[in-house]
Every structure is written in structure tokens, then in C-alpha cells.
Write a protein that holds these residues in place. Structure first.
Motif, PDB file in Angstrom:
ATOM      1  N   LEU A 108       0.848  -1.177   0.000  1.00 37.57           N
ATOM      2  CA  LEU A 108       0.000   0.000   0.000  1.00 37.57           C
ATOM      3  C   LEU A 108       0.893   1.240   0.000  1.00 37.57           C
ATOM      4  O   LEU A 108       2.058   1.181   0.390  1.00 37.57           O
ATOM      5  N   LEU A 109       0.333   2.361  -0.432  1.00 37.83           N
ATOM      6  CA  LEU A 109       1.055   3.629  -0.406  1.00 37.83           C
ATOM      7  C   LEU A 109       0.321   4.593   0.516  1.00 37.83           C
ATOM      8  O   LEU A 109      -0.838   4.922   0.277  1.00 37.83           O
ATOM      9  N   TYR A 110       1.008   5.032   1.578  1.00 35.21           N
ATOM     10  CA  TYR A 110       0.438   5.987   2.520  1.00 35.21           C
ATOM     11  C   TYR A 110       0.827   7.398   2.105  1.00 35.21           C
ATOM     12  O   TYR A 110       2.019   7.721   2.026  1.00 35.21           O
ATOM     13  N   ILE A 111      -0.171   8.237   1.812  1.00 38.70           N
ATOM     14  CA  ILE A 111       0.085   9.622   1.416  1.00 38.70           C
ATOM     15  C   ILE A 111      -1.004  10.535   1.968  1.00 38.70           C
ATOM     16  O   ILE A 111      -2.083  10.076   2.329  1.00 38.70           O
ATOM     17  N   GLN A 112      -0.725  11.822   1.980  1.00 39.61           N
ATOM     18  CA  GLN A 112      -1.729  12.796   2.413  1.00 39.61           C
ATOM     19  C   GLN A 112      -2.662  13.117   1.246  1.00 39.61           C
ATOM     20  O   GLN A 112      -2.268  13.058   0.079  1.00 39.61           O
ATOM     21  N   ALA A 113      -3.896  13.453   1.565  1.00 37.76           N
ATOM     22  CA  ALA A 113      -4.909  13.687   0.537  1.00 37.76           C
ATOM     23  C   ALA A 113      -4.534  14.816  -0.412  1.00 37.76           C
ATOM     24  O   ALA A 113      -4.886  14.788  -1.599  1.00 37.76           O
ATOM     25  N   SER A 114      -3.798  15.816   0.065  1.00 39.79           N
ATOM     26  CA  SER A 114      -3.486  16.993  -0.750  1.00 39.79           C
ATOM     27  C   SER A 114      -2.620  16.685  -1.965  1.00 39.79           C
ATOM     28  O   SER A 114      -2.603  17.449  -2.926  1.00 39.79           O
ATOM     29  N   ILE A 115      -1.878  15.569  -1.941  1.00 40.44           N
ATOM     30  CA  ILE A 115      -1.012  15.250  -3.084  1.00 40.44           C
ATOM     31  C   ILE A 115      -1.568  14.103  -3.930  1.00 40.44           C
ATOM     32  O   ILE A 115      -0.909  13.629  -4.847  1.00 40.44           O
ATOM     33  N   LEU A 116      -2.794  13.670  -3.645  1.00 42.33           N
ATOM     34  CA  LEU A 116      -3.405  12.579  -4.408  1.00 42.33           C
ATOM     35  C   LEU A 116      -3.389  12.805  -5.920  1.00 42.33           C
ATOM     36  O   LEU A 116      -3.116  11.871  -6.676  1.00 42.33           O
ATOM     37  N   PRO A 117      -3.678  14.030  -6.413  1.00 41.64           N
ATOM     38  CA  PRO A 117      -3.711  14.218  -7.867  1.00 41.64           C
ATOM     39  C   PRO A 117      -2.404  13.866  -8.574  1.00 41.64           C
ATOM     40  O   PRO A 117      -2.415  13.527  -9.766  1.00 41.64           O
ATOM     41  N   SER A 118      -1.301  13.930  -7.859  1.00 38.18           N
ATOM     42  CA  SER A 118      -0.003  13.632  -8.477  1.00 38.18           C
ATOM     43  C   SER A 118       0.235  12.142  -8.644  1.00 38.18           C
ATOM     44  O   SER A 118       1.205  11.737  -9.289  1.00 38.18           O
TER      45      SER A 118
END
Length: 208
Positions: A73-83
Motif C-alpha cells: 500500500l502507499l500511505y500519502i496525504q490527501a493533498s497530493i493525491l492528484p499527483s
């Protein structure tokens, strides 16, 4: 595991050499491959490649998948999802908080449904009975079987035992302890295939 709980293990990226970081992670979790969900934690703090975003992550994710057959899985913040639209078929673990107020378990976290993800982290100020300090709280969109499926090696993995044995013979997995670490739970099967090939006659291999 002995208590019957589900297990997940993550690597906090520092953004250095992705292979070295992946190999370090795999050396620590090799006994749990196939039993635990694997994840890459991608955050800005202490991460020298954060500006690269999807490129570094994809390299790490693809490498771990190729070595283990398990899709992390990849854990990321919602603000960078478009990238991360072109990251590939990897489940997302998304962090997005409405605020930093103390909260308990939430059945329907704030902004739920605005994007697809496997896990939603909705607070860093969570409290549960018996623990009086802040916790990250998450909601997993699946049941026990779904969690176990994320943890298990894919039957459709592009790297079969035969493929891995070829890579070993070509020197791509090193020797001795290094090879054991990189192959993890697949070491015995792959080494058996390698020994068979190196010990078999040309006629036997031709027939196969």
C-alpha cells in the motif's frame, strides 16, 4: 499474530536510494512476508525526494512487488493525491483530518467518499479505551479476507519462481545472506529451482 490479530508493516521513506531503502525494509520484515500488509509511508519530513513524489514511490513499490510478489500500500496525504494518478495498481492509504480534536472511532470520517482508498486515516488525536494518549485512527475498507489478500503474494505476479531463479542466476540477487534477504519467504523455492537448473543436464532442460 499469536493473538490472532492482523498485521501491517510500513517503511518511512527518506528519499535516498530506493533499492537500498527497500532492501533494508525487506531485511527486517522477511519473516512476515505473506502474513502482513506491506506499506510505503511517504511524507515530507526527513524526505529528501518528496518533491519527486510519484517517481520515487513507484520505483520503491515496483521493486518490493517484483521481489516479494506482494503489492504494498502507499500511505500519502490527501493533498497530493492528484499527483499519483499513474502510480499503478497499488492500494492507497490516505491521511486527511477534519481537525486535530480528540476523537474516538468514527464510522463515517469527514470527507469520506471523496476519493477511493483502501485505508483512510482520519485523525492523529484518536483515543481508545485503555490508552490515554493520542493515536492515529484509521478505517479499513474491507474485511479480514481483504486484509489477508493485500498481505499475500499475488498469483498473477509478474515474478514467478522461474523468473526469480533466472534473475538469481544472472546475479541480480547477490549471494548468501543478501540473496536470502531479498527473496524472503520465496528463498527456498527459488533456490531449489536454481540448484535444479545448475545441476541438470542440457538434455533435461531442453525437454523442460
Amino acid at each position: 499474530l499469536s493473538a490472532g490479530k492482523l498485521l501491517g508493516l510500513y517503511h518511512y521513506a527518506e528519499g535516498t536510494d530506493y533499492k537500498k531503502e527497500a532492501d533494508f525494509f525487506l531485511s527486517k520484515v522477511q519473516d512476515f512476508i505473506g502474513k502482513a500488509v506491506l506499506a510505503l509511508d511517504w511524507e515530507q519530513t526527513d524526505n529528501q525526494s518528496f518533491s519527486q513524489n510519484p517517481y520515487w514511490c513507484k520505483q520503491w513499490l515496483d521493486y518490493v512487488y517484483n521481489v516479494t510478489g506482494v503489492k504494498p500500500l502507499l500511505y500519502i496525504q490527501a493533498s497530493i493525491l492528484p499527483s499519483f494518478q499513474e502510480i499503478g495498481d497499488y492500494g492507497l492509504w490516505v491521511a486527511q483530518y477534519a481537525n486535530h480534536n480528540i476523537t474516538g472511532y468514527q464510522e463515517h470520517p469527514w470527507n469520506e467518499g471523496s476519493y477511493l482508498c483502501a485505508i483512510r486515516q482520519y485523525t492523529d488525536a484518536g483515543r481508545i479505551h485503555g490508552y490515554s494518549y493520542n493515536l492515529d485512527l484509521n478505517k479499513f475498507y474491507g474485511d479480514i479476507k481483504a486484509w489477508e489478500k493485500y498481505a499475500m503474494a499475488s498469483k498473477n505476479s509478474q515474478w514467478t519462481v522461474v523468473d526469480l531463479a533466472t534473475a538469481v542466476i544472472n546475479g541480480e540477487y547477490g549471494n548468501g545472506e543478501e540473496r536470502k534477504i531479498k527473496l524472503g519467504s520465496q528463498y527456498s523455492q527459488v533456490q531449489e529451482e536454481v540448484d535444479h537448473r545448475l545441476g541438470a543436464s542440457v538434455s533435461v532442460l531442453a525437454r523442460e
